[in-house]
Scaffold this motif. Sequence first.
Motif, PDB file in Angstrom:
ATOM      1  N   VAL A 205      13.886  20.810   3.226  1.00 56.98           N
ATOM      2  CA  VAL A 205      12.722  20.336   3.970  1.00 56.98           C
ATOM      3  C   VAL A 205      12.693  18.815   3.886  1.00 56.98           C
ATOM      4  CG1 VAL A 205      11.383  22.442   3.614  1.00 56.98           C
ATOM      5  CG2 VAL A 205      11.288  20.611   1.896  1.00 56.98           C
ATOM      6  N   GLU A 206      11.721  18.221   4.535  1.00 56.56           N
ATOM      7  CA  GLU A 206      11.495  16.776   4.430  1.00 56.56           C
ATOM      8  C   GLU A 206      10.093  16.481   4.947  1.00 56.56           C
ATOM      9  OE1 GLU A 206      11.138  13.508   4.721  1.00 56.56           O
ATOM     10  OE2 GLU A 206      12.347  13.184   2.931  1.00 56.56           O
ATOM     11  N   TRP A 207       9.402  15.550   4.295  1.00 54.48           N
ATOM     12  CA  TRP A 207       8.036  15.233   4.704  1.00 54.48           C
ATOM     13  C   TRP A 207       7.968  14.752   6.143  1.00 54.48           C
ATOM     14  CZ3 TRP A 207       4.462  17.350   2.018  1.00 54.48           C
ATOM     15  CH2 TRP A 207       4.588  17.510   0.639  1.00 54.48           C
ATOM     16  N   LEU A 208       8.991  14.046   6.613  1.00 51.17           N
ATOM     17  CA  LEU A 208       8.921  13.524   7.979  1.00 51.17           C
ATOM     18  C   LEU A 208       9.101  14.621   9.019  1.00 51.17           C
ATOM     19  CD1 LEU A 208      12.007  13.214   9.337  1.00 51.17           C
ATOM     20  CD2 LEU A 208      12.147  11.386   7.681  1.00 51.17           C
ATOM     21  N   ARG A 209       9.547  15.819   8.576  1.00 47.65           N
ATOM     22  CA  ARG A 209       9.635  16.972   9.479  1.00 47.65           C
ATOM     23  C   ARG A 209       8.535  17.985   9.138  1.00 47.65           C
ATOM     24  NH1 ARG A 209      14.870  16.719   7.644  1.00 47.65           N
ATOM     25  NH2 ARG A 209      14.656  18.811   6.743  1.00 47.65           N
ATOM     26  N   ASP A 210       7.340  17.482   8.924  1.00 47.58           N
ATOM     27  CA  ASP A 210       6.188  18.307   8.555  1.00 47.58           C
ATOM     28  C   ASP A 210       4.982  17.828   9.353  1.00 47.58           C
ATOM     29  OD1 ASP A 210       3.795  19.217   7.235  1.00 47.58           O
ATOM     30  OD2 ASP A 210       4.953  19.643   5.448  1.00 47.58           O
ATOM     31  N   ASP A 211       4.363  18.724  10.115  1.00 48.56           N
ATOM     32  CA  ASP A 211       3.248  18.308  10.968  1.00 48.56           C
ATOM     33  C   ASP A 211       2.052  17.790  10.168  1.00 48.56           C
ATOM     34  OD1 ASP A 211       2.411  20.767   9.920  1.00 48.56           O
ATOM     35  OD2 ASP A 211       1.886  21.647  11.847  1.00 48.56           O
ATOM     36  N   ALA A 212       1.823  18.341   8.960  1.00 47.04           N
ATOM     37  CA  ALA A 212       0.632  17.976   8.190  1.00 47.04           C
ATOM     38  C   ALA A 212       0.644  16.512   7.751  1.00 47.04           C
ATOM     39  CB  ALA A 212       0.500  18.886   6.965  1.00 47.04           C
ATOM     40  N   VAL A 213       1.840  15.946   7.557  1.00 44.65           N
ATOM     41  CA  VAL A 213       1.940  14.553   7.123  1.00 44.65           C
ATOM     42  C   VAL A 213       1.256  13.619   8.118  1.00 44.65           C
ATOM     43  CG1 VAL A 213       3.561  12.669   6.722  1.00 44.65           C
ATOM     44  CG2 VAL A 213       4.054  14.941   5.812  1.00 44.65           C
ATOM     45  N   TYR A 214       1.363  13.943   9.391  1.00 49.64           N
ATOM     46  CA  TYR A 214       0.855  13.060  10.434  1.00 49.64           C
ATOM     47  C   TYR A 214      -0.523  13.471  10.965  1.00 49.64           C
ATOM     48  CZ  TYR A 214       5.923  12.344  10.557  1.00 49.64           C
ATOM     49  OH  TYR A 214       7.240  12.118  10.222  1.00 49.64           O
ATOM     50  N   LEU A 215      -0.838  14.772  10.865  1.00 44.60           N
ATOM     51  CA  LEU A 215      -1.989  15.295  11.597  1.00 44.60           C
ATOM     52  C   LEU A 215      -3.065  15.918  10.719  1.00 44.60           C
ATOM     53  CD1 LEU A 215       0.074  16.989  14.470  1.00 44.60           C
ATOM     54  CD2 LEU A 215      -1.175  14.822  14.596  1.00 44.60           C
ATOM     55  N   MET A 216      -2.900  15.870   9.397  1.00 45.64           N
ATOM     56  CA  MET A 216      -3.853  16.506   8.489  1.00 45.64           C
ATOM     57  C   MET A 216      -5.102  15.663   8.304  1.00 45.64           C
ATOM     58  SD  MET A 216      -4.437  19.064   6.391  1.00 45.64           S
ATOM     59  CE  MET A 216      -2.917  19.803   5.806  1.00 45.64           C
ATOM     60  N   PHE A 217      -6.244  16.351   8.153  1.00 41.09           N
ATOM     61  CA  PHE A 217      -7.498  15.699   7.790  1.00 41.09           C
ATOM     62  C   PHE A 217      -7.943  16.237   6.438  1.00 41.09           C
ATOM     63  CE2 PHE A 217     -12.069  15.591   7.334  1.00 41.09           C
ATOM     64  CZ  PHE A 217     -12.409  14.320   7.739  1.00 41.09           C
ATOM     65  N   ASN A 218      -8.274  15.342   5.533  1.00 40.00           N
ATOM     66  CA  ASN A 218      -8.727  15.726   4.198  1.00 40.00           C
ATOM     67  C   ASN A 218      -9.774  14.748   3.713  1.00 40.00           C
ATOM     68  OD1 ASN A 218      -8.030  17.985   2.734  1.00 40.00           O
ATOM     69  ND2 ASN A 218      -6.035  17.214   2.112  1.00 40.00           N
ATOM     70  N   ARG A 219     -10.796  15.251   3.039  1.00 41.42           N
ATOM     71  CA  ARG A 219     -11.746  14.366   2.376  1.00 41.42           C
ATOM     72  C   ARG A 219     -11.250  13.987   0.989  1.00 41.42           C
ATOM     73  NH1 ARG A 219     -15.837  17.706   4.880  1.00 41.42           N
ATOM     74  NH2 ARG A 219     -16.991  16.524   6.443  1.00 41.42           N
ATOM     75  N   ASN A 220     -10.610  14.946   0.315  1.00 38.86           N
ATOM     76  CA  ASN A 220     -10.147  14.697  -1.049  1.00 38.86           C
ATOM     77  C   ASN A 220      -8.806  15.391  -1.262  1.00 38.86           C
ATOM     78  OD1 ASN A 220     -10.097  13.900  -3.735  1.00 38.86           O
ATOM     79  ND2 ASN A 220     -11.231  15.689  -4.441  1.00 38.86           N
ATOM     80  N   PRO A 221      -7.713  14.610  -1.387  1.00 37.29           N
ATOM     81  CA  PRO A 221      -7.672  13.149  -1.288  1.00 37.29           C
ATOM     82  C   PRO A 221      -7.922  12.699   0.146  1.00 37.29           C
ATOM     83  CG  PRO A 221      -5.458  14.035  -1.386  1.00 37.29           C
ATOM     84  CD  PRO A 221      -6.377  15.188  -1.631  1.00 37.29           C
ATOM     85  N   PRO A 222      -8.496  11.511   0.333  1.00 36.41           N
ATOM     86  CA  PRO A 222      -8.882  11.077   1.674  1.00 36.41           C
ATOM     87  C   PRO A 222      -7.678  10.787   2.556  1.00 36.41           C
ATOM     88  CG  PRO A 222      -9.209   9.307   0.086  1.00 36.41           C
ATOM     89  CD  PRO A 222      -8.845  10.529  -0.702  1.00 36.41           C
ATOM     90  N   THR A 223      -7.488  11.603   3.564  1.00 34.81           N
ATOM     91  CA  THR A 223      -6.412  11.389   4.530  1.00 34.81           C
ATOM     92  C   THR A 223      -6.980  11.615   5.925  1.00 34.81           C
ATOM     93  OG1 THR A 223      -5.705  13.710   4.303  1.00 34.81           O
ATOM     94  CG2 THR A 223      -4.547  12.070   2.972  1.00 34.81           C
ATOM     95  N   ARG A 224      -6.421  10.942   6.883  1.00 36.72           N
ATOM     96  CA  ARG A 224      -6.843  11.075   8.274  1.00 36.72           C
ATOM     97  C   ARG A 224      -5.594  11.183   9.141  1.00 36.72           C
ATOM     98  NH1 ARG A 224     -10.642  11.474   5.584  1.00 36.72           N
ATOM     99  NH2 ARG A 224     -12.720  10.571   5.777  1.00 36.72           N
ATOM    100  N   PRO A 225      -5.699  11.853  10.288  1.00 35.13           N
ATOM    101  CA  PRO A 225      -4.538  11.889  11.191  1.00 35.13           C
ATOM    102  C   PRO A 225      -4.046  10.475  11.500  1.00 35.13           C
ATOM    103  CG  PRO A 225      -6.205  13.435  11.912  1.00 35.13           C
ATOM    104  CD  PRO A 225      -6.827  12.644  10.805  1.00 35.13           C
ATOM    105  N   LEU A 226      -2.769  10.252  11.291  1.00 32.99           N
ATOM    106  CA  LEU A 226      -2.198   8.913  11.425  1.00 32.99           C
ATOM    107  C   LEU A 226      -1.677   8.625  12.822  1.00 32.99           C
ATOM    108  CD1 LEU A 226      -0.101   8.748   8.133  1.00 32.99           C
ATOM    109  CD2 LEU A 226      -2.296   7.661   8.569  1.00 32.99           C
ATOM    110  N   MET A 227      -1.303   9.685  13.536  1.00 34.19           N
ATOM    111  CA  MET A 227      -0.596   9.488  14.790  1.00 34.19           C
ATOM    112  C   MET A 227      -1.080  10.493  15.819  1.00 34.19           C
ATOM    113  SD  MET A 227       3.220   9.060  13.138  1.00 34.19           S
ATOM    114  CE  MET A 227       3.955   8.268  14.549  1.00 34.19           C
ATOM    115  N   SER A 228      -0.827  10.201  17.082  1.00 34.21           N
ATOM    116  CA  SER A 228      -1.153  11.137  18.145  1.00 34.21           C
ATOM    117  C   SER A 228      -0.085  12.226  18.212  1.00 34.21           C
ATOM    118  CB  SER A 228      -1.214  10.409  19.484  1.00 34.21           C
ATOM    119  OG  SER A 228       0.103  10.056  19.902  1.00 34.21           O
TER     120      SER A 228
END
Length: 294
Positions: A202-225
């Motif tokens: 696997v690889e993080w760059l081939r994972d949809d959640a890396v770019y499109l996940m929303f989380n409050r804790n830890p705080p993450t927001r969708p980074l890309m369209s």
Amino acid sequence: MDDAPWTMTEAEALALVGRVRAGRRLAPVQWPGGARAAVALSFDCDHETFELGGGGRAVGRLAWGEFGRRVGVPRILDVLARRGVSATFFMPGLCARIDPDETRRIVGAGHEVGLHGWIHENNSRLDHDTERELVLRAHDILTPLIGAPPVGFRSANWDLSPHTIAIVAELGLRYDSSLMADEAPYELLLDGAPTGVVEIPVEWLRDDAVYLMFNRNPPTRPLMSPDDVFAIFRRELDAAFDEGGLFQLVMHPFVIGYRSRIWMLEALIDHARSRGDIWFATHAEVADWVWQHK
């Protein structure tokens, strides 16, 4: 986490590094039917256990996981059916227990179901006996639903303990898909010895959640369209095709399954076919092929 890693002896460091390593590279000269390259799509059906496995109990987050079950998976299955593509769905045992019919539907549609722990637990925090018991519990839940024992494993969040691969090998599983020492499949070594277990990396760059996940804790927001994420996936696929290799992708029903994102899956399949002769396969099929042609 070691708060003082500089105190580790050289022997301790070498033993830690050498516990699980990449062995021989399993990159076949050609793929089935003379295909130029292979595509292995996977979907991690974390659903409600994404919240539970992290220690949370938020009702809203559980509902988000339920979206993946109610909406995401049906949309994914519809795309795969219309495009005639087989894929691998990694299922935590508890998710299969919550809705066993979902697992049956996935298998009935011609897809593979692999192990993904019991409750999406972080294996790196578990002792050997606890980790083994949870994998066996999930194995016992999935086997009758699948109609045969599962043959592959993916550790939740790709967090492995020093015992994970030993447990995978002990259970006689044919492959793991949690590590990233290469882009091509390879055989896993345990303390320097071949295990017979194929790694489908696997690889993080081939994972949809890396770019499109929303989380409050830890705080993450969708980074890309979705368009930008699709462009990355397409470039990875094109490079794999040009090399005659494997393009492996990780997606999540509660991430990719939205109306503004599901098009990415269909467009990626269509783009792959536009490049030429390509083999769409489950992770188990890829593992078997590369092992037989090593």
